[in-house]
Structures are given as C-alpha cells and as structure tokens.
Design a protein around this motif. Structure first.
Motif, mmCIF file in Angstrom:
data_model
loop_
_atom_site.group_PDB
_atom_site.id
_atom_site.type_symbol
_atom_site.label_atom_id
_atom_site.label_comp_id
_atom_site.label_asym_id
_atom_site.label_seq_id
_atom_site.Cartn_x
_atom_site.Cartn_y
_atom_site.Cartn_z
ATOM 1 N N PHE A 159 12.636 -9.631 -7.806
ATOM 2 C CA PHE A 159 13.835 -9.364 -8.136
ATOM 3 C C PHE A 159 14.784 -8.384 -7.407
ATOM 4 O O PHE A 159 15.841 -8.364 -7.768
ATOM 5 C CB PHE A 159 13.734 -9.025 -9.548
ATOM 6 C CG PHE A 159 12.843 -7.495 -9.800
ATOM 7 C CD1 PHE A 159 11.763 -7.455 -10.100
ATOM 8 C CD2 PHE A 159 13.900 -6.428 -9.473
ATOM 9 C CE1 PHE A 159 11.195 -6.175 -10.298
ATOM 10 C CE2 PHE A 159 13.205 -5.002 -9.637
ATOM 11 C CZ PHE A 159 11.974 -4.937 -9.910
ATOM 12 N N SER A 160 14.417 -7.953 -6.452
ATOM 13 C CA SER A 160 15.164 -7.143 -5.413
ATOM 14 C C SER A 160 14.694 -7.402 -3.986
ATOM 15 O O SER A 160 13.524 -7.065 -3.804
ATOM 16 C CB SER A 160 15.196 -5.734 -5.829
ATOM 17 O OG SER A 160 16.181 -5.070 -5.023
ATOM 18 N N LYS A 161 15.420 -7.525 -3.141
ATOM 19 C CA LYS A 161 15.362 -7.766 -1.734
ATOM 20 C C LYS A 161 14.467 -6.210 -1.003
ATOM 21 O O LYS A 161 14.047 -6.102 -0.068
ATOM 22 C CB LYS A 161 16.071 -8.224 -0.793
ATOM 23 C CG LYS A 161 16.309 -9.579 -1.127
ATOM 24 C CD LYS A 161 17.549 -10.161 -0.243
ATOM 25 C CE LYS A 161 17.777 -11.805 -0.406
ATOM 26 N NZ LYS A 161 18.841 -12.210 0.579
ATOM 27 N N LYS A 162 15.070 -5.353 -1.682
ATOM 28 C CA LYS A 162 14.972 -3.928 -1.143
ATOM 29 C C LYS A 162 13.573 -3.516 -1.571
ATOM 30 O O LYS A 162 12.835 -2.562 -1.042
ATOM 31 C CB LYS A 162 15.833 -2.863 -1.932
ATOM 32 C CG LYS A 162 17.125 -2.856 -1.526
ATOM 33 C CD LYS A 162 18.013 -1.800 -1.986
ATOM 34 C CE LYS A 162 17.785 -1.607 -3.658
ATOM 35 N NZ LYS A 162 18.779 -0.373 -3.917
ATOM 36 N N ILE A 163 12.902 -4.125 -2.644
ATOM 37 C CA ILE A 163 11.389 -3.784 -2.956
ATOM 38 C C ILE A 163 10.379 -4.725 -2.258
ATOM 39 O O ILE A 163 10.369 -6.026 -2.664
ATOM 40 C CB ILE A 163 11.282 -3.929 -4.508
ATOM 41 C CG1 ILE A 163 12.398 -3.046 -5.219
ATOM 42 C CG2 ILE A 163 9.972 -3.525 -4.889
ATOM 43 C CD1 ILE A 163 12.379 -3.226 -6.571
ATOM 44 N N ASN A 187 8.551 0.721 3.729
ATOM 45 C CA ASN A 187 7.895 2.140 4.308
ATOM 46 C C ASN A 187 7.036 2.733 3.415
ATOM 47 O O ASN A 187 6.825 3.926 3.626
ATOM 48 C CB ASN A 187 9.080 2.768 4.877
ATOM 49 C CG ASN A 187 9.773 1.920 6.128
ATOM 50 O OD1 ASN A 187 9.173 1.535 6.828
ATOM 51 N ND2 ASN A 187 11.115 1.940 6.163
ATOM 52 N N GLY A 188 7.005 2.299 2.286
ATOM 53 C CA GLY A 188 6.172 2.767 1.281
ATOM 54 C C GLY A 188 7.086 3.956 0.393
ATOM 55 O O GLY A 188 6.456 4.955 -0.154
ATOM 56 N N LYS A 189 8.478 4.168 0.498
ATOM 57 C CA LYS A 189 9.235 4.694 -0.098
ATOM 58 C C LYS A 189 9.651 4.339 -1.715
ATOM 59 O O LYS A 189 9.788 3.023 -1.701
ATOM 60 C CB LYS A 189 10.832 5.260 0.515
ATOM 61 C CG LYS A 189 11.745 5.835 -0.161
ATOM 62 C CD LYS A 189 12.840 5.840 0.597
ATOM 63 C CE LYS A 189 13.946 7.088 -0.107
ATOM 64 N NZ LYS A 189 15.000 7.281 0.736
ATOM 65 N N GLN A 190 9.669 5.139 -2.626
ATOM 66 C CA GLN A 190 10.094 4.571 -3.877
ATOM 67 C C GLN A 190 11.412 4.194 -4.061
ATOM 68 O O GLN A 190 12.100 5.293 -3.936
ATOM 69 C CB GLN A 190 9.445 5.442 -5.034
ATOM 70 C CG GLN A 190 9.776 4.950 -6.389
ATOM 71 C CD GLN A 190 9.284 5.937 -7.690
ATOM 72 O OE1 GLN A 190 8.700 6.867 -7.233
ATOM 73 N NE2 GLN A 190 9.716 5.711 -8.743
ATOM 74 N N VAL A 191 11.813 3.338 -4.394
ATOM 75 C CA VAL A 191 13.240 2.798 -4.360
ATOM 76 C C VAL A 191 13.395 2.307 -5.995
ATOM 77 O O VAL A 191 14.711 1.858 -6.187
ATOM 78 C CB VAL A 191 13.597 1.699 -3.413
ATOM 79 C CG1 VAL A 191 13.455 2.285 -2.111
ATOM 80 C CG2 VAL A 191 12.559 0.321 -3.719
ATOM 81 N N TRP A 192 12.389 1.844 -6.896
ATOM 82 C CA TRP A 192 12.805 1.482 -8.223
ATOM 83 C C TRP A 192 11.717 2.103 -8.969
ATOM 84 O O TRP A 192 10.742 2.416 -8.834
ATOM 85 C CB TRP A 192 12.734 0.033 -8.101
ATOM 86 C CG TRP A 192 12.500 -0.521 -9.610
ATOM 87 C CD1 TRP A 192 13.545 -0.972 -10.186
ATOM 88 C CD2 TRP A 192 11.374 -0.840 -10.190
ATOM 89 N NE1 TRP A 192 13.185 -1.692 -11.317
ATOM 90 C CE2 TRP A 192 11.777 -1.761 -11.246
ATOM 91 C CE3 TRP A 192 10.194 -1.140 -9.697
ATOM 92 C CZ2 TRP A 192 10.786 -2.169 -12.334
ATOM 93 C CZ3 TRP A 192 9.130 -1.341 -10.719
ATOM 94 C CH2 TRP A 192 9.474 -2.106 -11.837
ATOM 95 N N GLY A 193 12.157 2.308 -10.389
ATOM 96 C CA GLY A 193 11.070 2.898 -11.406
ATOM 97 C C GLY A 193 11.534 4.273 -11.821
ATOM 98 O O GLY A 193 12.351 4.826 -10.969
#
Length: 207
Positions: A159-163, A187-193
């Motif tokens: 649902f997201s290209k960033k994830i 890169n293993g950085k949290q970007v959602w949730g």
C-alpha cells in the motif's frame, strides 16, 4: 488507520470448533482470541488511537484446518471497515503456533459477515490470496499469554512505495489482544505505524 493492517494479522482462534479437543494444545490459544474486542478504553485515554472493534470468529468448521474471519471496524459505524482477513491457525511444533492471513476477494460482500458466517460457505480457500511472509509465529509465555511476531523483513508492503516491509507483534491473553504493526523503509527506518506502542483491544461481554 492503516496501522491496523495487522492485526491484520492478528493477530488467530477458537472455542467452539468441534474438531479441536478441549485439551488440545491449540485449543487454549485459540479460545483466547475468538470473540469481540474494543480499543475504546485506550482511545479515551490517548487521542492518537481510534476506538475500534476487533472481531474474530471461526468459519468452515466442517473443513480441514482451523479457519477464522477477522474484521476491524469503527466503533461508531460498523460499516466503516479498517481491515478484513481470513486466518488459518496451525500448530507447527510443541512450542510454536502460526497464524497465516489471507486477502478476501470482493471484500465488500463480507462486511460484518461475523453476523452470519453461512456466507463463507460460498467462499473456498483456493480463492484466497495468501499474504506471503506475513505469518505470525506464537510462543506460549505463561499459562494464558501467547506472544507472536512476524519474521523480520519478510512481510512486504503493497500500500505504499515508501514501505519496504512491515512487522507485527501480537500478544494474546484471556481478555486482551494487543497488536503493534510497523512499516520500515529499505534502510530499516520506521516510516509507518505507531511509535508509542500497540493497539490494546479489551474483550467485550457477549450481547
């Protein structure tokens, strides 16, 4: 609200599946999950969380395996759906229980289907789309508490290209289910949730 995807996951169950013996190792686990739960108490204390109902109900009791329908919907409007899944629960070994989730075709047909599970008689397991790599693996922590999580980096996002991938951590106990879903970039950085912690669903009394 897509942070409720897990639970999607989620989070797995049964108390009235006649194929499971009362003393079966999987029975204690599944009977804790089945039922209706609410995050209303959490939402009242923290505006960052929505008031959501979670329903887990067994289906296909005459078919092989342990199958469940899971739905999350807005507490004020049960037609406002956050997530729908079919779950398959299996005992992998003496210590591990897995929950595999599937995407339902034509999901709108099954909104509030927990009211009448006979609708699932027209749906076959081979028509479902498995969420590859998104299985939740549970271990028993106490006599009534099970902790489960996905394998790191295996549950890809659509649902997201960033994830790049998502993770789910689920704790199931007698009267409470917590679910913490997070998404990470390449890169293993949290970007959602949620950053603060999991959604907390408290069991509701039967109507």
């Amino acid at each position: 609200m897509r942070s409720l995807l897990f639970l999607s996951l989620l989070f797995v169950t049964i108390s009235c599946n006649t194929k499971i013996e009362h003393d079966s190792p999987i029975s204690d686990f599944t009977k804790n999950l089945i039922g209706k739960f609410s995050s209303k108490n959490q939402a009242n204390k923290d505006s960052g969380y929505a008031s959501v109902h979670l329903v887990n109900i067994p289906i296909w009791e005459d078919r092989q395996g342990h199958w469940f329908y899971q739905e999350l919907y807005d507490e004020k409007d049960n037609s406002s759906i956050y997530n729908q899944r079919i779950l398959n629960v299996q005992k992998l070994d003496s210590l591990t229980i897995s929950s595999t989730s599937y995407v339902i075709p034509n999901q709108e047909k099954y909104v509030n289907a927990w009211r009448d599970i006979s609708i699932f008689n027209h749906l076959t397991p081979d028509s479902l789309k498995i969420r590859d790599g998104c299985d939740v693996y549970f271990k028993k922590k106490t006599s009534t508490i099970y902790h489960g999580k996905t394998k790191n980096g295996t549950c890809s996002s659509t649902f997201s290209k960033k994830i790049s991938y998502t993770t789910s951590n689920v704790v199931i106990s007698k009267n409470k289910i917590t679910s913490w879903d997070r998404g990470y970039d390449i890169n293993g950085k949290q970007v959602w949730g949620k950053i603060q912690g999991p959604y907390k669903f408290i069991r509701l009394d039967e109507d």
